[in-house]
Design an enzyme around this catalytic site. Structure first.
Site, PDB file in Angstrom:
ATOM      1  N   LYS A 126     -17.044   8.803  53.014  1.00  0.00           N
ATOM      2  CA  LYS A 126     -15.599   9.069  52.893  1.00  0.00           C
ATOM      3  C   LYS A 126     -15.298  10.343  53.665  1.00  0.00           C
ATOM      4  O   LYS A 126     -15.823  11.405  53.372  1.00  0.00           O
ATOM      5  CB  LYS A 126     -15.201   9.252  51.421  1.00  0.00           C
ATOM      6  CG  LYS A 126     -13.882  10.009  51.207  1.00  0.00           C
ATOM      7  CD  LYS A 126     -12.643   9.256  51.639  1.00  0.00           C
ATOM      8  CE  LYS A 126     -11.414  10.145  51.859  1.00  0.00           C
ATOM      9  NZ  LYS A 126     -11.056  11.111  50.874  1.00  0.00           N
TER      10      LYS A 126
ATOM     11  N   GLY B 209      -9.051  13.778  55.018  1.00  0.00           N
ATOM     12  CA  GLY B 209      -8.198  14.470  55.986  1.00  0.00           C
ATOM     13  C   GLY B 209      -8.515  15.955  56.067  1.00  0.00           C
ATOM     14  O   GLY B 209      -8.501  16.540  57.155  1.00  0.00           O
TER      15      GLY B 209
ATOM     16  N   GLY C 238      -4.416  12.457  54.323  1.00  0.00           N
ATOM     17  CA  GLY C 238      -3.253  12.993  53.592  1.00  0.00           C
ATOM     18  C   GLY C 238      -2.467  14.037  54.387  1.00  0.00           C
ATOM     19  O   GLY C 238      -1.235  13.918  54.522  1.00  0.00           O
TER      20      GLY C 238
ATOM     21  N   ASP D 233     -10.474   8.252  48.433  1.00  0.00           N
ATOM     22  CA  ASP D 233     -11.691   8.290  47.607  1.00  0.00           C
ATOM     23  C   ASP D 233     -11.851   6.978  46.847  1.00  0.00           C
ATOM     24  O   ASP D 233     -12.950   6.422  46.755  1.00  0.00           O
ATOM     25  CB  ASP D 233     -11.613   9.425  46.567  1.00  0.00           C
ATOM     26  CG  ASP D 233     -11.657  10.797  47.210  1.00  0.00           C
ATOM     27  OD1 ASP D 233     -12.236  10.925  48.299  1.00  0.00           O
ATOM     28  OD2 ASP D 233     -11.103  11.741  46.615  1.00  0.00           O
TER      29      ASP D 233
ATOM     30  N   LYS E  85     -12.702  13.074  42.629  1.00  0.00           N
ATOM     31  CA  LYS E  85     -13.994  12.855  43.311  1.00  0.00           C
ATOM     32  C   LYS E  85     -15.063  12.421  42.300  1.00  0.00           C
ATOM     33  O   LYS E  85     -15.807  11.477  42.541  1.00  0.00           O
ATOM     34  CB  LYS E  85     -14.511  14.140  43.970  1.00  0.00           C
ATOM     35  CG  LYS E  85     -13.510  14.842  44.808  1.00  0.00           C
ATOM     36  CD  LYS E  85     -13.666  14.528  46.267  1.00  0.00           C
ATOM     37  CE  LYS E  85     -12.499  15.071  47.044  1.00  0.00           C
ATOM     38  NZ  LYS E  85     -11.992  14.203  48.056  1.00  0.00           N
TER      39      LYS E  85
HETATM   40  C1  X2W Z   1      -3.282   8.844  50.135  1.00  0.00           C
HETATM   41  C2  X2W Z   1      -4.025   8.178  51.269  1.00  0.00           C
HETATM   42  C3  X2W Z   1      -4.692   9.145  52.217  1.00  0.00           C
HETATM   43  C4  X2W Z   1      -5.802   9.951  51.568  1.00  0.00           C
HETATM   44  C5  X2W Z   1      -2.024   9.569  50.652  1.00  0.00           C
HETATM   45  O1  X2W Z   1      -0.964   8.968  50.730  1.00  0.00           O
HETATM   46  O2  X2W Z   1      -2.156  10.762  50.999  1.00  0.00           O
HETATM   47  C6  X2W Z   1      -2.460   8.081  47.967  1.00  0.00           C
HETATM   48  O3  X2W Z   1      -2.268   9.216  47.555  1.00  0.00           O
HETATM   49  P1  X2W Z   1      -7.175  12.213  51.967  1.00  0.00           P
HETATM   50  O4  X2W Z   1      -7.162  12.992  53.238  1.00  0.00           O
HETATM   51  O5  X2W Z   1      -8.472  11.595  51.691  1.00  0.00           O
HETATM   52  O6  X2W Z   1      -6.615  12.989  50.819  1.00  0.00           O
HETATM   53  N1  X2W Z   1      -2.933   7.834  49.185  1.00  0.00           N
HETATM   54  C7  X2W Z   1      -2.188   6.898  47.099  1.00  0.00           C
HETATM   55  O7  X2W Z   1      -6.362   9.647  50.537  1.00  0.00           O
HETATM   56  O8  X2W Z   1      -6.142  11.050  52.314  1.00  0.00           O
END
Ligand code: X2W
Length: 287
Positions: A36, A39, A72, A189, A245
């Site tokens: 994983k 961002g 994210g 995650d 996590k």
């Molecule tokens: C996340 C998807 C992206 C994500 C979002 O919209 O930010 C939800 O919250 P990171 O960089 O791993 O935090 N989805 C449902 O998980 O990004």
């Protein structure tokens, strides 16, 4: 030109490092390792290049790596440019119809292709896909209050096995399909955990921007059992952003993943350090 005079010791150390990696290389041949890549762990171009090199090296030595990414911060940036407001409830983005379009565009487009390109630039053969492709990840709505946020209900890893057999490296954006044709935004995650469980992966590496799970004294705990995780959570030592996590880790182990490692993805060669050295990296969680 091969130089055998100056720097002799460094080259000897390099050869020794390779030699010491042999038992680990043998152990992980044919293993499935889900990574994983959040961002916050992505960093600049040099860090992306280093991550991509590690993934290509894994593939080169016979591991079957799968990258499941987040993004994210990149979604936030695009939503801000477009003037769309966004908020999080317990770590999940409240996702209305306009937001889910932006989320899919950013994750499946910009972020996914940046990783694919970085891996290909290192001589790997990456294939970008989302949970929609090949029926990989079907979702149910998590909670009506969150809108188009999905919880994986059915993961079909066949498409991933086909890519392994072809020597390709799958790079998966955490977007799921609904049973009625909806598009769902899935926490990265959560998606990685569900995919790792469906593959019965040997390792799930959760790359973040912290060194691992810390104890009450702030020291990283290098090895934990699920019971230890539950105790630290009850004591409030595991808190905030670490909770999703560790929850992912527990669910993945319950689902049949052999071990989960929470580690700092910005550390140089974090994945190699974990898989191919005695030292390891971050916190290893296994039953
Ligand atoms: C996340 C998807 C992206 C994500 C979002 O919209 O930010 C939800 O919250 P990171 O960089 O791993 O935090 N989805 C449902 O998980 O990004």
């Amino acid at each position: 030109m091969r130089k055998q005079t100056a720097m002799n010791r460094d080259w000897i150390a390099t050869a020794r490092t390779l030699s010491e990696a042999l038992p680990y290389l043998q152990r992980y041949t044919g293993a499935i390792v889900v990574i994983k890549f959040g961002g916050h762990a992505m960093g600049d171009d040099a860090e992306m290049e280093s991550f991509a090199r590690d993934v290509v090296l894994m593939r080169q030595v016979g591991v079957n790596p799968v990258v499941v990414h987040g993004g994210g911060p990149m979604i936030n940036e695009m939503l801000a440019k477009l003037g769309v407001q966004s908020e999080f409830v317990r770590g999940k983005r409240v996702t209305d119809a306009a937001t889910v379009e932006v989320v899919e565009m950013v994750l499946s487009g910009r972020v996914n292709k940046r990783i694919v390109q970085a891996i290909n630039d290192q001589g790997g053969r990456a294939v970008g896909l989302s949970g929609k492709d090949g029926g990989l990840m079907l979702c149910d709505q998590t909670d009506a209050a969150l809108g188009f946020v999905g919880t994986p209900s059915e993961v079909n890893p066949r498409v991933l096995h086909s890519l392994f057999e072809a020597g390709m490296i799958p790079v998966v954006a955490p977007i799921g399909a609904g049973h009625a044709g909806e598009t769902f935004n899935v926490n990265g995650d959560t998606a990685a955990g569900a995919i790792a469980a469906a593959l019965k992966a040997d390792r799930l590496l959760l790359l973040t921007d912290v060194a691992g799970v810390k104890d009450a004294g702030g020291e990283v705990v290098t090895e934990l059992s699920p019971d230890h995780i539950r105790a630290l959570t009850e004591e409030g030592v595991i808190a905030g952003g670490m909770i999703p996590k560790t929850e992912t880790a527990l669910a993945a182990i319950e689902g049949g993943v052999r071990a989960v490692v929470i580690l700092d993805g910005r550390a140089p060669n974090a994945c190699l350090l974990e898989l191919f050295t005695d030292h390891g990296a971050g916190s290893l969680i296994r039953a």
